[in-house]
Design an enzyme around this catalytic site. Structure first.
Site, PDB file in Angstrom:
ATOM      1  N   CYS A  88       0.851  -1.189   0.000  1.00 20.71           N
ATOM      2  CA  CYS A  88       0.000   0.000   0.000  1.00 20.71           C
ATOM      3  C   CYS A  88       0.880   1.229   0.000  1.00 20.71           C
ATOM      4  O   CYS A  88       1.820   1.334   0.788  1.00 20.71           O
ATOM      5  CB  CYS A  88      -0.904  -0.023   1.231  1.00 20.71           C
ATOM      6  N   CYS A 341      -8.521  18.784  13.327  1.00 20.13           N
ATOM      7  CA  CYS A 341      -8.468  17.820  12.222  1.00 20.13           C
ATOM      8  C   CYS A 341      -9.661  18.018  11.312  1.00 20.13           C
ATOM      9  O   CYS A 341      -9.907  17.213  10.414  1.00 20.13           O
ATOM     10  CB  CYS A 341      -8.410  16.393  12.770  1.00 20.13           C
TER      11      CYS A 341
END
Ligand code: SAH
Length: 384
Positions: A88, A341
Site C-alpha cells: 500500500c 483535524c
C-alpha cells in the site's frame, strides 16, 4: 509512484491519488483559507517531501484465498468485501513486509479467516504498528475465539518469516474480539511475545504504545504539527498550560519543559493512563492528567475560579462545544492554540471564540494525510 492498481478495484483509501501532490496541497490550502481566512491570515500549507508510505499503523482484515489458505487486505469502499493488499502506497514499507510474514505464519499454522456471516473461523484482523524512531514493531492478531491454538508455533513461524524478509517483530499480542461489530479490537488481550508494547520517540519524548493507544499515524508531520502548536503558545516557563482533548498527553508533554505546569484532560481512560505513564517514564514532574469530558471539566474549573495562561485544544472531528468555548473565555488565557483535524468545525468554533474576546493571529494548515482529503490546522489566538 503516483498510481496504484488497487484504485481501479475500488479501494477508496487514496481519493486524491490521481491529483499531482502540489495540486493537492493547493486545494487543501484554498479550502482552509475559504473557511478560516475571514478570522486571520492562512499561511502556506506544510506538505511532505515524500507524500507516501507515511502511515505507522496498518489494519488488515483476513479473508479466504485459493487452496484453503488465507490472505488479508482492506474492505473495498462501501462494501464488506475484502480486497487483498500486497503493498500500500500509504503504509510503512516495513509493515507491508511484516504483514506478509503474518500471513505466511498463519498459513503455516493452517489458521482460517473468520467469516462474519457464518460466525466461523479464527482470525479477524491484524493490527500492525511501527515506532519509526526506534524501529520497533508490534503485531496484534485479533481472533474470534478465546484460544489461539499453537500460539507458540505461530510466534516461532512469525519470527522466522519476518527474519527471512529482513524486518523486525518486537512484540506479538493476541486480542480476542467475539462481538458482531466493525470495531477492530475486543477487550481481552494476551501477550504472546515481548512486552506487549513498543516505544517510540516523538519531539524528544518517549511514548509506550499498546495495542489500544491512540497515536497519530503520520510521525513526520505530527512532529511538524506539534512544533507549530508549541511555538504558537510562546511559552516562557512561567505558564499554567491546559492540554484539552490530550489523548496520550503528547502536546502537553512536548510543551512541559517550557511551562510551569501542564494539566491534560481526555475522555478516554486508557489514553489518560498512557499519558500518566508517559509523564512518569520521561521524568516529567509538572504534568497532571484527568479522565473527564473536556466540557464538563473546564466548566467546573472555570466556575471554581481556576485560570490557565495558555490553552491547547485538539478536539475530535466534531469540534468542541459552545459551553467549552465559553469556559475557555472565562478562564481568560492570554493564548489559545487550536489544533484541528476538521477545518469546518474549527470555523464554527472560531465564530464563538472571536465573539468572546479572542483574535486569530494566523493559521497554518499541515498535511498529515497526503492522498486523502483530510487536513489539519494549527490556529493561534490571543486575548484582546
Ligand atoms: N492531542 C492528542 C489527541 C487528539 S485526538 C494527539 O495529538 O494525539 C482528539 C482526542 O479527543 C481523542 O483522544 C479523543 O478520545 C478525545 N475526546 C473526544 N471527545 C472528548 C471529550 N468530550 N472530552 C475530552 N476528550 C475527548
Amino acid at each position: 509512484m503516483s498510481d496504484c492498481k488497487l484504485r481501479a478495484k475500488n479501494c477508496g483509501g487514496c481519493p486524491l491519488l490521481g491529483l499531482d501532490y502540489a495540486a493537492q496541497l493547493k486545494q487543501k490550502e484554498s479550502a482552509v483559507r475559504a473557511l478560516l481566512g475571514k478570522y486571520g491570515p492562512v499561511h502556506p500549507i506544510r506538505g511532505m517531501d515524500v507524500p507516501y508510505r507515511y502511515r505507522n499503523k496498518v489494519i488488515s482484515t483476513f479473508a479466504p484465498a485459493a487452496g484453503g489458505k488465507l490472505t488479508s487486505g482492506i474492505y473495498a469502499a462501501r462494501t464488506h468485501k475484502v480486497l487483498p493488499v500486497e503493498s500500500c502506497l500509504l503504509e510503512d514499507e516495513v509493515l507491508d513486509k511484516v504483514l506478509l510474514a503474518v500471513r505466511a505464519a498463519a498459513n503455516r499454522c493452517r489458521y482460517q479467516p473468520y467469516n462474519e456471516d457464518r460466525g466461523t473461523g479464527l482470525l479477524r484482523h491484524c493490527l500492525l504498528r511501527r515506532a519509526v524512531a526506534t524501529g520497533q514493531v508490534m503485531v496484534v492478531l485479533v481472533t474470534a475465539q478465546p484460544v489461539l491454538p499453537g500460539a507458540k508455533n505461530f510466534v516461532r513461524y512469525l519470527l522466522e518469516e519476518a527474519e527471512t524478509r529482513g524486518v523486525p517483530v518486537t512484540t506479538v499480542v493476541q486480542n480476542y474480539n467475539p462481538r458482531q461489530t466493525s470495531v477492530v479490537l475486543g477487550e481481552a488481550e494476551k501477550v504472546l511475545y515481548g512486552k506487549g508494547f513498543i516505544l517510540d520517540t516523538l519531539c524528544g519524548k518517549t511514548y509506550a504504545l499498546s495495542p489500544r493507544s491512540f497515536y497519530q499515524v503520520n510521525p513526520v508531520q505530527t512532529a511538524v504539527l506539534y512544533g507549530l502548536a508549541v511555538d504558537a503558545a510562546r511559552l516562557t516557563g512561567k505558564e499554567t498550560v491546559l492540554d484539552a482533548y490530550c489523548g496520550i498527553g503528547t502536546i502537553g508533554l512536548t510543551a512541559s519543559g517550557k511551562a510551569k505546569q501542564v494539566v491534560g484532560v481526555e475522555l478516554n481512560r486508557d489514553a489518560v493512563r498512557d499519558a500518566i505513564g508517559n509523564a512518569k517514564h520521561n521524568g516529567v514532574k509538572n504534568a497532571r492528567f484527568f479522565a473527564a469530558d473536556a466540557t464538563a471539566w473546564i466548566q467546573e474549573a472555570a466556575e471554581a475560579g481556576q485560570r490557565a495562561d495558555v490553552i491547547f485544544m485538539d478536539p475530535p472531528r466534531e469540534g468542541s462545544t459552545p459551553r467549552f468555548l465559553e469556559s475557555v473565555a472565562r478562564m481568560a488565557p492570554k493564548r489559545v492554540v487550536y489544533v484541528s483535524c476538521n477545518p469546518e468545525t474549527m470555523a464554527r468554533d472560531l465564530a464563538l471564540l472571536t465573539q468572546k474576546g479572542y483574535r486569530a493571529e494566523g493559521f497554518v494548515p499541515v498535511d498529515l494525510f497526503p492522498q486523502t482529503a483530510h487536513c489539519e490546522v494549527v490556529g493561534a489566538l490571543s486575548r484582546l
